[in-house]
Design a protein around this motif. Sequence first.
Motif, PDB file in Angstrom:
ATOM      1  N   PRO A 124      22.130 160.659  76.284  1.00  0.00           N
ATOM      2  CA  PRO A 124      21.275 159.481  76.478  1.00  0.00           C
ATOM      3  C   PRO A 124      19.945 159.883  77.097  1.00  0.00           C
ATOM      4  O   PRO A 124      19.842 160.914  77.779  1.00  0.00           O
ATOM      5  CB  PRO A 124      22.091 158.609  77.451  1.00  0.00           C
ATOM      6  CG  PRO A 124      23.497 159.078  77.329  1.00  0.00           C
ATOM      7  CD  PRO A 124      23.422 160.541  76.992  1.00  0.00           C
ATOM      8  N   ALA A 125      18.937 159.057  76.883  1.00  0.00           N
ATOM      9  CA  ALA A 125      17.593 159.376  77.361  1.00  0.00           C
ATOM     10  C   ALA A 125      17.561 159.619  78.865  1.00  0.00           C
ATOM     11  O   ALA A 125      16.872 160.521  79.347  1.00  0.00           O
ATOM     12  CB  ALA A 125      16.633 158.245  76.988  1.00  0.00           C
ATOM     13  N   ALA A 126      18.317 158.817  79.620  1.00  0.00           N
ATOM     14  CA  ALA A 126      18.307 158.950  81.077  1.00  0.00           C
ATOM     15  C   ALA A 126      18.830 160.318  81.509  1.00  0.00           C
ATOM     16  O   ALA A 126      18.292 160.925  82.451  1.00  0.00           O
ATOM     17  CB  ALA A 126      19.135 157.840  81.714  1.00  0.00           C
ATOM     18  N   GLU A 127      19.854 160.823  80.818  1.00  0.00           N
ATOM     19  CA  GLU A 127      20.402 162.138  81.176  1.00  0.00           C
ATOM     20  C   GLU A 127      19.467 163.262  80.752  1.00  0.00           C
ATOM     21  O   GLU A 127      19.325 164.272  81.463  1.00  0.00           O
ATOM     22  CB  GLU A 127      21.785 162.319  80.558  1.00  0.00           C
ATOM     23  CG  GLU A 127      22.847 161.422  81.186  1.00  0.00           C
ATOM     24  CD  GLU A 127      24.239 161.773  80.711  1.00  0.00           C
ATOM     25  OE1 GLU A 127      24.590 162.965  80.694  1.00  0.00           O
ATOM     26  OE2 GLU A 127      24.979 160.835  80.348  1.00  0.00           O
ATOM     27  N   GLN A 128      18.818 163.103  79.600  1.00  0.00           N
ATOM     28  CA  GLN A 128      17.824 164.095  79.201  1.00  0.00           C
ATOM     29  C   GLN A 128      16.681 164.151  80.221  1.00  0.00           C
ATOM     30  O   GLN A 128      16.217 165.233  80.605  1.00  0.00           O
ATOM     31  CB  GLN A 128      17.259 163.765  77.817  1.00  0.00           C
ATOM     32  CG  GLN A 128      18.233 163.947  76.678  1.00  0.00           C
ATOM     33  CD  GLN A 128      17.550 163.809  75.325  1.00  0.00           C
ATOM     34  OE1 GLN A 128      16.560 164.471  75.041  1.00  0.00           O
ATOM     35  NE2 GLN A 128      18.080 162.952  74.478  1.00  0.00           N
ATOM     36  N   ALA A 129      16.256 162.982  80.659  1.00  0.00           N
ATOM     37  CA  ALA A 129      15.175 162.913  81.642  1.00  0.00           C
ATOM     38  C   ALA A 129      15.602 163.552  82.968  1.00  0.00           C
ATOM     39  O   ALA A 129      14.801 164.239  83.625  1.00  0.00           O
ATOM     40  CB  ALA A 129      14.760 161.464  81.863  1.00  0.00           C
ATOM     41  N   HIS A 130      16.853 163.354  83.349  1.00  0.00           N
ATOM     42  CA  HIS A 130      17.371 163.950  84.588  1.00  0.00           C
ATOM     43  C   HIS A 130      17.319 165.472  84.511  1.00  0.00           C
ATOM     44  O   HIS A 130      16.870 166.137  85.463  1.00  0.00           O
ATOM     45  CB  HIS A 130      18.808 163.472  84.817  1.00  0.00           C
ATOM     46  CG  HIS A 130      19.465 164.074  86.013  1.00  0.00           C
ATOM     47  ND1 HIS A 130      19.099 163.766  87.306  1.00  0.00           N
ATOM     48  CD2 HIS A 130      20.481 164.982  86.119  1.00  0.00           C
ATOM     49  CE1 HIS A 130      19.845 164.457  88.151  1.00  0.00           C
ATOM     50  NE2 HIS A 130      20.689 165.200  87.462  1.00  0.00           N
ATOM     51  N   LEU A 131      17.756 166.027  83.383  1.00  0.00           N
ATOM     52  CA  LEU A 131      17.702 167.480  83.199  1.00  0.00           C
ATOM     53  C   LEU A 131      16.251 167.974  83.201  1.00  0.00           C
ATOM     54  O   LEU A 131      15.934 168.998  83.806  1.00  0.00           O
ATOM     55  CB  LEU A 131      18.385 167.865  81.891  1.00  0.00           C
ATOM     56  CG  LEU A 131      19.907 167.693  81.821  1.00  0.00           C
ATOM     57  CD1 LEU A 131      20.406 167.938  80.408  1.00  0.00           C
ATOM     58  CD2 LEU A 131      20.601 168.631  82.793  1.00  0.00           C
ATOM     59  N   ALA A 132      15.388 167.234  82.510  1.00  0.00           N
ATOM     60  CA  ALA A 132      13.977 167.635  82.433  1.00  0.00           C
ATOM     61  C   ALA A 132      13.343 167.684  83.815  1.00  0.00           C
ATOM     62  O   ALA A 132      12.623 168.635  84.149  1.00  0.00           O
ATOM     63  CB  ALA A 132      13.210 166.666  81.537  1.00  0.00           C
ATOM     64  N   ARG A 133      13.620 166.684  84.622  1.00  0.00           N
ATOM     65  CA  ARG A 133      13.015 166.643  85.966  1.00  0.00           C
ATOM     66  C   ARG A 133      13.510 167.806  86.824  1.00  0.00           C
ATOM     67  O   ARG A 133      12.746 168.380  87.602  1.00  0.00           O
ATOM     68  CB  ARG A 133      13.311 165.305  86.628  1.00  0.00           C
ATOM     69  CG  ARG A 133      12.544 164.136  86.001  1.00  0.00           C
ATOM     70  CD  ARG A 133      12.682 162.852  86.796  1.00  0.00           C
ATOM     71  NE  ARG A 133      11.880 161.790  86.200  1.00  0.00           N
ATOM     72  CZ  ARG A 133      12.365 160.828  85.411  1.00  0.00           C
ATOM     73  NH1 ARG A 133      13.673 160.795  85.141  1.00  0.00           N
ATOM     74  NH2 ARG A 133      11.575 159.909  84.903  1.00  0.00           N
ATOM     75  N   LYS A 134      14.788 168.156  86.689  1.00  0.00           N
ATOM     76  CA  LYS A 134      15.308 169.285  87.459  1.00  0.00           C
ATOM     77  C   LYS A 134      14.623 170.585  87.051  1.00  0.00           C
ATOM     78  O   LYS A 134      14.251 171.415  87.901  1.00  0.00           O
ATOM     79  CB  LYS A 134      16.826 169.394  87.263  1.00  0.00           C
ATOM     80  CG  LYS A 134      17.626 168.377  88.057  1.00  0.00           C
ATOM     81  CD  LYS A 134      19.090 168.791  88.130  1.00  0.00           C
ATOM     82  CE  LYS A 134      19.833 167.957  89.162  1.00  0.00           C
ATOM     83  NZ  LYS A 134      21.220 168.441  89.359  1.00  0.00           N
ATOM     84  N   ILE A 135      14.457 170.786  85.751  1.00  0.00           N
ATOM     85  CA  ILE A 135      13.789 171.998  85.267  1.00  0.00           C
ATOM     86  C   ILE A 135      12.334 172.024  85.714  1.00  0.00           C
ATOM     87  O   ILE A 135      11.818 173.059  86.169  1.00  0.00           O
ATOM     88  CB  ILE A 135      13.903 172.097  83.732  1.00  0.00           C
ATOM     89  CG1 ILE A 135      15.368 172.248  83.308  1.00  0.00           C
ATOM     90  CG2 ILE A 135      13.068 173.270  83.200  1.00  0.00           C
ATOM     91  CD1 ILE A 135      15.598 172.106  81.821  1.00  0.00           C
ATOM     92  N   LEU A 136      11.668 170.892  85.622  1.00  0.00           N
ATOM     93  CA  LEU A 136      10.258 170.814  86.022  1.00  0.00           C
ATOM     94  C   LEU A 136      10.083 171.069  87.520  1.00  0.00           C
ATOM     95  O   LEU A 136       9.102 171.688  87.934  1.00  0.00           O
ATOM     96  CB  LEU A 136       9.676 169.451  85.636  1.00  0.00           C
ATOM     97  CG  LEU A 136       9.442 169.251  84.132  1.00  0.00           C
ATOM     98  CD1 LEU A 136       9.220 167.778  83.820  1.00  0.00           C
ATOM     99  CD2 LEU A 136       8.258 170.090  83.663  1.00  0.00           C
TER     100      LEU A 136
END
Length: 215
Positions: free
Chosen positions: A54-66
Amino acid sequence: MAPYTGLTMIRYAITSRALYPGSEQKKQAALIAESSRWIAEGINFIQLREKDLPAAEQAHLARKILRTIAFSSSPTKLLINSRPDIALATGAHGVHLTSSPDELTPAQIRTLYAVADQEPPFITISCHTLAEVQLACQNMVDAILFSPVFEKPLPDSRPIPGQGLNQLQAACSIASPTPVYALGGVTLQNASSCLAVGAAGIAGIRLFQFAAAAK
């Protein structure tokens, strides 16, 4: 012929949490840990390719990497696969597109970033034919992932045949000066042959996981 060497080679890592064992939580944790290693090693690009989440989980991963990129002051750029909305929401550096006609165009994505007052995005695209390479250049992408260059083994079916170095060379020639990254069956052993025919770098899903595990 090629202006690229092992020292200037671009490294483009593509995520796949399916490669890691355990529960969904453990897979995502392993993906973050792997990404942190890539960032520490100075990998040029990380493409977050977890399209089934889901978009929310993708965003969560992206923020951690960033956050890891920012904390380490790394030059690594994070691209989101086919989701400019997630890229914008998280402040990712750009977007990776497929050659599907249903995708937004690079111009449309750059407009979205401009309207949101964000830095211009870095846009890459997957191409499998020379016609797709030509169209990608007309659309002014920043880089092209050309695949599959070498035979690509699949765990549950017959391998996908590679297009070969001659086709990669043709793609690089058509794309110039847009950089082309070789994808599909690429290894650390055959990377130099990709550079020799004009590729600016190498890309892969398993490539960098296996490379890290071998150290």
